[in-house]
Design a protein around this motif. Structure first.
Motif, mmCIF file in Angstrom:
data_model
loop_
_atom_site.group_PDB
_atom_site.id
_atom_site.type_symbol
_atom_site.label_atom_id
_atom_site.label_comp_id
_atom_site.label_asym_id
_atom_site.label_seq_id
_atom_site.Cartn_x
_atom_site.Cartn_y
_atom_site.Cartn_z
ATOM 1 N N THR B 45 18.266 20.316 -14.402
ATOM 2 C CA THR B 45 16.989 19.933 -14.336
ATOM 3 C C THR B 45 16.162 18.736 -14.099
ATOM 4 O O THR B 45 16.906 17.998 -14.509
ATOM 5 N N ALA B 46 15.262 19.139 -13.143
ATOM 6 C CA ALA B 46 14.320 18.307 -12.143
ATOM 7 C C ALA B 46 13.212 17.219 -13.979
ATOM 8 O O ALA B 46 13.216 18.599 -14.797
ATOM 9 N N GLU B 47 12.699 16.746 -13.492
ATOM 10 C CA GLU B 47 12.025 15.525 -14.262
ATOM 11 C C GLU B 47 10.060 17.609 -14.525
ATOM 12 O O GLU B 47 10.030 17.394 -15.455
ATOM 13 N N ASP B 48 10.177 18.111 -13.472
ATOM 14 C CA ASP B 48 9.179 19.058 -13.754
ATOM 15 C C ASP B 48 9.761 20.417 -14.297
ATOM 16 O O ASP B 48 9.180 21.015 -14.106
ATOM 17 N N GLY B 49 10.628 20.441 -14.520
ATOM 18 C CA GLY B 49 11.149 21.658 -15.084
ATOM 19 C C GLY B 49 12.317 22.548 -14.154
ATOM 20 O O GLY B 49 12.689 23.690 -14.432
ATOM 21 N N TYR B 50 12.474 22.331 -12.316
ATOM 22 C CA TYR B 50 12.547 22.754 -11.871
ATOM 23 C C TYR B 50 14.814 22.765 -12.293
ATOM 24 O O TYR B 50 14.746 22.421 -12.324
ATOM 25 N N GLN B 51 14.494 24.462 -11.640
ATOM 26 C CA GLN B 51 16.757 24.291 -12.163
ATOM 27 C C GLN B 51 17.393 24.597 -10.595
ATOM 28 O O GLN B 51 16.657 25.779 -9.791
ATOM 29 N N ALA B 52 17.986 24.357 -11.463
ATOM 30 C CA ALA B 52 19.511 24.541 -9.988
ATOM 31 C C ALA B 52 20.931 24.865 -11.079
ATOM 32 O O ALA B 52 20.929 24.226 -11.268
ATOM 33 N N GLU B 53 21.048 26.434 -10.826
ATOM 34 C CA GLU B 53 22.159 26.603 -11.434
ATOM 35 C C GLU B 53 23.585 27.086 -9.821
ATOM 36 O O GLU B 53 23.211 27.824 -9.589
ATOM 37 N N ARG B 54 24.774 26.851 -10.237
ATOM 38 C CA ARG B 54 25.833 26.930 -9.103
ATOM 39 C C ARG B 54 26.502 27.339 -10.247
ATOM 40 O O ARG B 54 27.269 26.313 -10.947
ATOM 41 N N ALA B 55 28.088 27.647 -9.345
ATOM 42 C CA ALA B 55 29.362 27.863 -10.098
ATOM 43 C C ALA B 55 30.607 26.872 -9.934
ATOM 44 O O ALA B 55 30.439 26.705 -8.460
ATOM 45 N N TYR B 56 31.802 26.593 -10.058
ATOM 46 C CA TYR B 56 31.989 25.346 -9.647
ATOM 47 C C TYR B 56 33.574 25.258 -10.448
ATOM 48 O O TYR B 56 33.478 26.171 -11.873
ATOM 49 N N SER B 57 34.615 25.896 -9.890
ATOM 50 C CA SER B 57 36.250 26.148 -10.659
ATOM 51 C C SER B 57 36.858 24.822 -11.234
ATOM 52 O O SER B 57 35.933 23.141 -11.329
ATOM 53 N N ILE B 58 37.245 25.092 -12.346
ATOM 54 C CA ILE B 58 37.701 24.117 -13.402
ATOM 55 C C ILE B 58 39.219 23.680 -12.922
ATOM 56 O O ILE B 58 39.764 24.504 -12.860
#
Lengths: 205, 259
Positions: B45-58
């Motif tokens: 989450t950036a300061e202006d509320g913009y969000q980016a989501e991704r998946a990562y393997s454990i």
């Protein structure tokens, strides 16, 4: 968890204004067409290929490849959304409307749900309503070219208003049921319906 | 099953693996354990509320204290997981995870996710693991769990990297193989090989899979993870060699590097 900010994160892929309203929550615009599959890509000889509609229908149907091509065509142009977060905006597919197939098979009044079954063994479940009324297609062309095998060719289901795992690749048929029957990913933690605008990714979302 | 809620993890350690790959050790309060091969969703989450989501393997093995054959009765719940992330130059999330994050930072995640590309020792084998690049990460969770559980399920890893320096977990894989419990590791280096290199010096092909892999009659369980092209080619070869398609499980990383 409101108010959390990732220290030092600015974000680079902010969508342009005309795209932003077309992106469901948590999605980003992808120019490519990523491939995601749980197993090997089935290779299907068109001579042996069939598409069936069975279960709770008055007249079960089976089309050969040539018979399917001879049905009235229908095209989709719009956006698709994968649960792994990419969306592809402004893409196109061509094939036949599922409405055309269902008209031939005549669903019985008790039919409420559908399991799409595939070459290779994949299944996915949908309410019958999600396949009717101009919302779903069986497609064999993508942007004017034959649908590649890794993207579901010879033919795949296309249900663009739901996450793309519902758009089953290597489609072999639709089975109409009077009850819901979770499919492959739906049995493995993914949401039963998968509406991207409600961000229905996983069980409990 | 309840909703997978977002959790606030704390970065305990950032460990470089190769020039482009780091491992993030994360403390996740209330973590319920996972199966080898599963992934998590990460949200920035950036300061202006913009969000980016991704998946990562454990990449880490589960703690084993939540039931199942590896149950450690009375053992402490393990709340640490490790993600091993490759920095993609045109990526949005991976340059942050594998460049900006440092110990003490916080990170939102939820999971574990994924119930198909998973393996535990009681699922048996023999195991054929085929990896390209950072596709080795979920397979490493399987091998670590196999070792932690004392499993002797015969396992073979065929792992393709660009160069020797790009091989992730190289020394740990050497140690696991040297334990002599039935694991063999074969490397393919596709771009450059060090002097005296005894491994493969080409992309994975059908001949290599025939040499390294099990015979179809031995009915291996195959897990293939890497870039789309590698996975497509390897899975296709395995089926053509006579392996049962229902025993070949794949995880593909698309053009954006997102699994």
């Amino acid at each position: 968890m409101g108010g959390f900010v990732s220290r030092g994160f600015k974000g680079r892929r902010r969508a342009a204004d005309d795209q932003a309203t077309r992106l469901p929550p948590g999605q980003y615009a992808e120019r490519g067409f990523p491939v995601l599959t749980a197993g090997p890509t089935p290779r299907i000889d068109l001579a042996d290929w069939r598409l069936k509609i069975e279960g709770l229908v008055a007249t079960p149907q089976e089309w050969t490849w040539e018979e399917l091509q001879a049905l009235p065509g229908s095209e989709f142009e719009g956006d698709i959304h994968c649960v792994t977060r990419w969306s592809k905006l402004g893409t196109s597919f061509a094939g036949v409307s599922v409405d055309t197939l269902l008209e031939a098979a005549e669903p019985l009044p008790a039919a409420s749900h559908v399991v799409a079954f595939c070459y290779g063994g994949y299944t996915t479940n949908l309410p019958l309503d999600d396949l009717q009324g101009g919302k779903a297609w069986v497609v064999w062309q993508h942007e004017g070219d034959p649908l590649p095998a890794e993207h579901g060719g010879p033919a795949r289901l296309l249900v663009p208003h739901l996450y793309f795992w519902k758009s089953a690749k290597w489609l072999a048929g639709l089975r109409l049921l009077d009850h819901d029957a979770p499919g492959f990913w739906e049995s493995l933690g993914y949401h039963n319906r998968g509406d991207p605008w409600r961000e229905e990714r996983y069980w409990g979302d | 099953m309840g909703r997978l809620s977002w959790r606030l993890a704390t970065v305990a350690e950032v460990r470089p693996e190769t020039g482009r790959v780091v491992t993030l050790a994360l403390e996740v309060p209330g973590w319920d354990g996972h199966l080898p091969g599963q992934h998590v969703d990460v949200r920035l989450t950036a300061e202006d509320g913009y969000q980016a989501e991704r998946a990562y393997s454990i990449g880490s093995a589960p703690d084993g204290s939540r039931g199942g054959p590896g149950d450690r009765q009375g053992g402490p719940p393990v709340s640490r997981i490790e993600l091993t992330v490759e920095r993609l130059e045109d990526g949005e999330v991976s340059p942050y995870l594998a460049g900006e994050l440092r110990a003490g930072d916080q990170l939102e995640l939820r999971g574990p996710v994924g119930g198909y590309f998973v393996w535990e020792p009681d699922r048996g084998g023999p195991l054929l693991l085929v990896a390209g690049g950072s596709g080795v990460v979920p397979l490493m969770a399987m091998l670590r769990q196999r070792a932690a559980a004392g499993s002797e399920v015969p396992a073979r890893l065929l792992y393709s990297s660009r160069t020797f320096e790009d091989v992730i977990f190289r020394e740990e894989l050497e140690r696991l193989e040297a334990a002599g419990d039935g694991l063999t590791v074969s490397h393919a280096l596709t771009r450059a090989q060090p002097a005296g290199w005894a491994g493969y010096a080409r992309r994975i092909d059908a001949a290599m899979l025939e040499e390294v892999g099990w015979r179809p009659g031995e009915r291996p369980l195959a897990y293939v993870c890497g870039p789309t092209r590698l996975v497509e080619v390897v899975a296709g070869h395995l089926v053509a060699l006579g392996h049962d398609p229902s025993r070949v499980r794949t995880e593909r990383f698309g053009p954006t590097g997102v699994p």
